[in-house]
Structure formats: structure tokens, C-alpha cells
Scaffold this motif. Structure first.
Motif, PDB file in Angstrom:
ATOM      1  N   ASN A   1     106.701  47.742 -11.534  1.00 30.14           N
ATOM      2  CA  ASN A   1     106.619  46.321 -11.244  1.00 30.14           C
ATOM      3  C   ASN A   1     105.168  45.977 -10.933  1.00 30.14           C
ATOM      4  O   ASN A   1     104.386  46.832 -10.532  1.00 30.14           O
ATOM      5  CB  ASN A   1     107.570  45.930 -10.105  1.00 30.14           C
ATOM      6  CG  ASN A   1     107.212  46.590  -8.801  1.00 30.14           C
ATOM      7  OD1 ASN A   1     106.185  46.289  -8.210  1.00 30.14           O
ATOM      8  ND2 ASN A   1     108.061  47.510  -8.337  1.00 30.14           N
ATOM      9  N   ALA A   2     104.810  44.737 -11.144  1.00 29.64           N
ATOM     10  CA  ALA A   2     103.407  44.318 -10.993  1.00 29.64           C
ATOM     11  C   ALA A   2     102.878  44.541  -9.586  1.00 29.64           C
ATOM     12  O   ALA A   2     101.731  44.940  -9.405  1.00 29.64           O
ATOM     13  CB  ALA A   2     103.264  42.849 -11.390  1.00 29.64           C
ATOM     14  N   ASN A   3     103.696  44.310  -8.585  1.00 33.03           N
ATOM     15  CA  ASN A   3     103.230  44.469  -7.214  1.00 33.03           C
ATOM     16  C   ASN A   3     102.795  45.903  -6.920  1.00 33.03           C
ATOM     17  O   ASN A   3     101.721  46.132  -6.371  1.00 33.03           O
ATOM     18  CB  ASN A   3     104.324  44.050  -6.216  1.00 33.03           C
ATOM     19  CG  ASN A   3     104.661  42.593  -6.329  1.00 33.03           C
ATOM     20  OD1 ASN A   3     105.389  42.209  -7.234  1.00 33.03           O
ATOM     21  ND2 ASN A   3     104.140  41.776  -5.436  1.00 33.03           N
ATOM     22  N   ASP A   4     103.636  46.863  -7.270  1.00 33.79           N
ATOM     23  CA  ASP A   4     103.338  48.256  -6.943  1.00 33.79           C
ATOM     24  C   ASP A   4     102.376  48.901  -7.931  1.00 33.79           C
ATOM     25  O   ASP A   4     101.586  49.762  -7.550  1.00 33.79           O
ATOM     26  CB  ASP A   4     104.635  49.079  -6.880  1.00 33.79           C
ATOM     27  CG  ASP A   4     105.517  48.656  -5.718  1.00 33.79           C
ATOM     28  OD1 ASP A   4     104.995  48.132  -4.719  1.00 33.79           O
ATOM     29  OD2 ASP A   4     106.740  48.851  -5.817  1.00 33.79           O
ATOM     30  N   SER A   5     102.435  48.506  -9.193  1.00 32.87           N
ATOM     31  CA  SER A   5     101.614  49.141 -10.222  1.00 32.87           C
ATOM     32  C   SER A   5     100.200  48.583 -10.304  1.00 32.87           C
ATOM     33  O   SER A   5      99.266  49.308 -10.638  1.00 32.87           O
ATOM     34  CB  SER A   5     102.272  48.982 -11.595  1.00 32.87           C
ATOM     35  OG  SER A   5     103.543  49.568 -11.593  1.00 32.87           O
ATOM     36  N   ILE A   6     100.043  47.296 -10.012  1.00 36.19           N
ATOM     37  CA  ILE A   6      98.743  46.650 -10.183  1.00 36.19           C
ATOM     38  C   ILE A   6      98.159  46.181  -8.851  1.00 36.19           C
ATOM     39  O   ILE A   6      97.055  46.563  -8.466  1.00 36.19           O
ATOM     40  CB  ILE A   6      98.856  45.458 -11.159  1.00 36.19           C
ATOM     41  CG1 ILE A   6      99.341  45.942 -12.530  1.00 36.19           C
ATOM     42  CG2 ILE A   6      97.544  44.709 -11.269  1.00 36.19           C
ATOM     43  CD1 ILE A   6      99.734  44.828 -13.470  1.00 36.19           C
ATOM     44  N   GLU A   7      98.899  45.344  -8.136  1.00 32.99           N
ATOM     45  CA  GLU A   7      98.351  44.700  -6.946  1.00 32.99           C
ATOM     46  C   GLU A   7      98.136  45.659  -5.774  1.00 32.99           C
ATOM     47  O   GLU A   7      97.087  45.633  -5.135  1.00 32.99           O
ATOM     48  CB  GLU A   7      99.261  43.552  -6.510  1.00 32.99           C
ATOM     49  CG  GLU A   7      99.335  42.438  -7.530  1.00 32.99           C
ATOM     50  CD  GLU A   7     100.378  41.395  -7.182  1.00 32.99           C
ATOM     51  OE1 GLU A   7     101.045  41.527  -6.137  1.00 32.99           O
ATOM     52  OE2 GLU A   7     100.523  40.446  -7.957  1.00 32.99           O
ATOM     53  N   LYS A   8      99.116  46.484  -5.487  1.00 35.70           N
ATOM     54  CA  LYS A   8      99.034  47.366  -4.318  1.00 35.70           C
ATOM     55  C   LYS A   8      97.829  48.307  -4.372  1.00 35.70           C
ATOM     56  O   LYS A   8      97.093  48.403  -3.390  1.00 35.70           O
ATOM     57  CB  LYS A   8     100.334  48.147  -4.157  1.00 35.70           C
ATOM     58  CG  LYS A   8     100.377  49.003  -2.931  1.00 35.70           C
ATOM     59  CD  LYS A   8     101.733  49.683  -2.838  1.00 35.70           C
ATOM     60  CE  LYS A   8     101.778  50.736  -1.785  1.00 35.70           C
ATOM     61  NZ  LYS A   8     103.070  51.407  -1.745  1.00 35.70           N
ATOM     62  N   PRO A   9      97.584  49.009  -5.505  1.00 38.73           N
ATOM     63  CA  PRO A   9      96.403  49.880  -5.543  1.00 38.73           C
ATOM     64  C   PRO A   9      95.087  49.122  -5.321  1.00 38.73           C
ATOM     65  O   PRO A   9      94.171  49.632  -4.671  1.00 38.73           O
ATOM     66  CB  PRO A   9      96.448  50.489  -6.947  1.00 38.73           C
ATOM     67  CG  PRO A   9      97.873  50.396  -7.354  1.00 38.73           C
ATOM     68  CD  PRO A   9      98.391  49.146  -6.716  1.00 38.73           C
TER      69      PRO A   9
END
Length: 67
Positions: free
Chosen positions: A27-35
Motif C-alpha cells: 500500500n502507498a502508506n507503507d511502501s512509499i510514505e513511511k520510509p
């Protein structure tokens, strides 16, 4: 339907769908935003944490638990 900002998530069915997508392993939150946020924040020791995002506040909880 014309939604602006957080109004989109104010609709029960939209928020429910959002929460279901958050459970996906990709999901975008964990794969892109969180890092990205983790790189920007760095070590959270001795920092105050406030999660102002939409959703379940799971990122803020994760940061608090890492203290």
C-alpha cells in the motif's frame, strides 16, 4: 460527488475502503510514505510525537512504541 480534502474520508464507505486497502501488504502508506517519513524524522528518542494524518494513527503508535 465532489469531495474536498478530509471530506472524502468522512463518508463511511470511503473510510472503510481506505482501511481495507491499508491492510494490503503493498500500500502507498507503507511502501512509499513511511520510509520517506522515517528518513526525515530520524531517531525519535527525546522527541514529541503527534500523528495528524488521516486513518488509524498506526504510524504515530509505532513511533511511540519504538521509544
Amino acid at each position: 460527488m465532489d469531495y474536498r480534502g478530509s471530506q472524502f474520508y468522512g463518508e463511511d464507505h470511503n473510510f472503510k475502503n481506505y482501511l481495507e486497502r491499508r491492510k494490503w501488504s503493498e500500500n502507498a502508506n507503507d511502501s512509499i510514505e513511511k520510509p520517506i517519513f522515517m528518513d526525515l524524522i530520524g531517531d525519535v528518542t527525546e522527541k514529541n510525537i503527534l500523528d495528524l494524518g488521516c486513518g488509524t494513527a498506526s504510524f504515530g503508535i509505532e513511533l511511540l512504541e519504538s521509544l
